[in-house]
Design an enzyme around this catalytic site. Structure first.
Site, short mmCIF file in Angstrom:
data_model
loop_
_atom_site.label_atom_id
_atom_site.label_comp_id
_atom_site.label_asym_id
_atom_site.label_seq_id
_atom_site.Cartn_x
_atom_site.Cartn_y
_atom_site.Cartn_z
N HIS A 179 30.12 50.88 55.57
CA HIS A 179 31.45 50.45 55.12
C HIS A 179 32.14 49.56 56.15
O HIS A 179 31.97 49.73 57.35
CB HIS A 179 32.36 51.68 54.88
CG HIS A 179 31.93 52.50 53.71
ND1 HIS A 179 31.22 53.68 53.85
CD2 HIS A 179 32.10 52.32 52.38
CE1 HIS A 179 30.98 54.18 52.63
NE2 HIS A 179 31.50 53.37 51.74
N GLU B 72 40.56 52.25 54.61
CA GLU B 72 39.99 53.60 54.66
C GLU B 72 39.40 53.82 56.04
O GLU B 72 38.62 53.00 56.52
CB GLU B 72 38.91 53.76 53.58
CG GLU B 72 39.49 53.69 52.17
CD GLU B 72 38.41 53.56 51.10
OE1 GLU B 72 37.25 53.38 51.48
OE2 GLU B 72 38.76 53.64 49.92
N GLU C 27 23.68 51.22 47.50
CA GLU C 27 24.37 50.42 46.47
C GLU C 27 24.70 49.04 47.03
O GLU C 27 25.27 48.92 48.10
CB GLU C 27 25.66 51.14 46.06
CG GLU C 27 26.48 50.38 45.04
CD GLU C 27 27.98 50.64 45.18
OE1 GLU C 27 28.75 49.70 44.94
OE2 GLU C 27 28.36 51.77 45.55
N ARG D 176 26.65 43.89 53.29
CA ARG D 176 25.73 44.98 52.94
C ARG D 176 24.41 44.43 52.43
O ARG D 176 23.34 44.95 52.75
CB ARG D 176 26.36 45.92 51.92
CG ARG D 176 25.55 47.21 51.81
CD ARG D 176 26.12 48.18 50.82
NE ARG D 176 27.35 48.82 51.28
CZ ARG D 176 27.95 49.82 50.64
NH1 ARG D 176 27.41 50.28 49.51
NH2 ARG D 176 29.06 50.35 51.08
N ARG E 135 39.86 47.10 52.54
CA ARG E 135 39.97 48.52 52.18
C ARG E 135 40.49 49.29 53.39
O ARG E 135 39.84 49.33 54.43
CB ARG E 135 38.60 49.09 51.77
CG ARG E 135 37.94 48.35 50.59
CD ARG E 135 38.67 48.60 49.29
NE ARG E 135 38.28 47.68 48.24
CZ ARG E 135 37.38 47.91 47.31
NH1 ARG E 135 36.74 49.06 47.29
NH2 ARG E 135 37.11 47.01 46.38
#
Length: 297
Positions: free
Chosen positions: A93, A86, A232, A283, A84
């Site tokens: 993240h 980002e 999450e 995670r 990703r």
């Protein structure tokens, strides 16, 4: 350092536990490409790469491949690298991460939520049985989690009691933290997610429109998120297996239908309803061990 070693010994057990569970479920392990021709998720930034004379992308997900394979082999799983692009700087993240992927034919969102819950419970039970020394070193009192289900609307109503704002189509970190606080040692499934908050391949849910102030009800989907220890760990849901509906959803998300031709065509000769999920490995490690930052995992 013993502490650092303990984290990665436990992560090794998490990886082994996932594979063991999936083999017992009669799922087929698959290897999927990391260089792809079009964005598999839409909306998230991608890393472009030069692939000889063509432009390509590093994969955000093996989503499209695992769907096609599940339609022919019924149950598939993978441990897959995701990318990703980002520029986030958060404790949760990563730009390059691993993901536990699972996809199942003849299934809906409810069936795969149950598989996901049993999968995480199996992994955590294995850690408790095999890694007591490491858990003690990390000062973690680990318990096999319970399971709770609630709709997105129910989660929104619950948060109002605590004066916590919920977005139109997403749960903030604050909401996830509160759900973790209210339901410790529990996998909380938030389902019936607003369609606008899910990727193009998630199946829309037919909802009877209300009247008056309810007439503009947000269209819902068969998508869900799983929240554990205040964050999450997974999103998933039932996928679209109808070509015309897929084309419609791609256009709605501003994606080029032509770039997804082979994927859409794979459903044209009859495809079963199917569903799946992805779990972030780093995670999950972070949350099981209550680490302060995902980079430690």
């Amino acid at each position: 350092r013993n502490r650092t070693q303990a984290i990665f010994k436990i992560q090794s057990t998490i990886l082994q536990g996932y594979r063991e569970f999936m083999v017992k479920e009669n799922a087929i392990e698959a290897i999927f490409p990391n260089i792809i021709g079009a964005s598999s998720e839409g909306g998230t930034e991608v890393f472009p790469v030069q692939y000889f004379e063509k432009k390509a992308l590093l994969s955000q997900s093996c989503q499209l491949y695992k769907q096609m394979l599940a339609c022919s082999m019924e149950k598939v799983f993978a441990i897959f690298a995701t990318w990703r692009a980002e520029k986030h700087n958060t404790i949760r993240h990563l730009n390059e991460a691993r993901q536990f992927d699972f996809e199942m034919a003849f299934a809906d969102d409810k069936i795969v939520m149950e598989v996901l819950a049993r999968c995480v419970q199996y992994i955590i039970k294995k850690i408790i049985e095999e890694r007591q020394e490491e858990l003690k070193l990390l000062d973690v009192n680990l318990k096999v989690p319970g399971v709770k289900y609630m709709t997105f609307a129910e989660a929104t109503d619950l948060m109002r009691k605590y004066k916590i704002h919920v977005g139109k189509n997403d749960l903030s970190g604050e909401v996830e933290e509160k759900l973790g606080e209210l339901h410790p040692d529990t996998i909380v499934f938030v389902h019936d997610w607003p369609l606008s908050g899910k990727p193009f391949y998630i199946m829309p849910k037919e909802v009877k429109k209300g009247k008056g102030k309810d007439k503009d009800n947000e269209e819902l989907s068969y998508g869900f998120d799983a929240i554990y220890n205040g964050m999450e760990i997974s999103s998933g849901g039932q996928r679209i297996h109808v070509p015309s509906l897929l084309e419609e959803r791609l256009k709605a998300k501003g994606l080029d239908v032509k770039k997804f031709k082979d994927y859409i065509d794979s459903f044209r000769y009859g495809a079963p309803p199917h569903a799946g999920f992805g779990i972030g490995v780093e995670r999950l490690t972070m949350l099981i061990l209550k680490l302060p930052n995902i980079r430690e995992a």
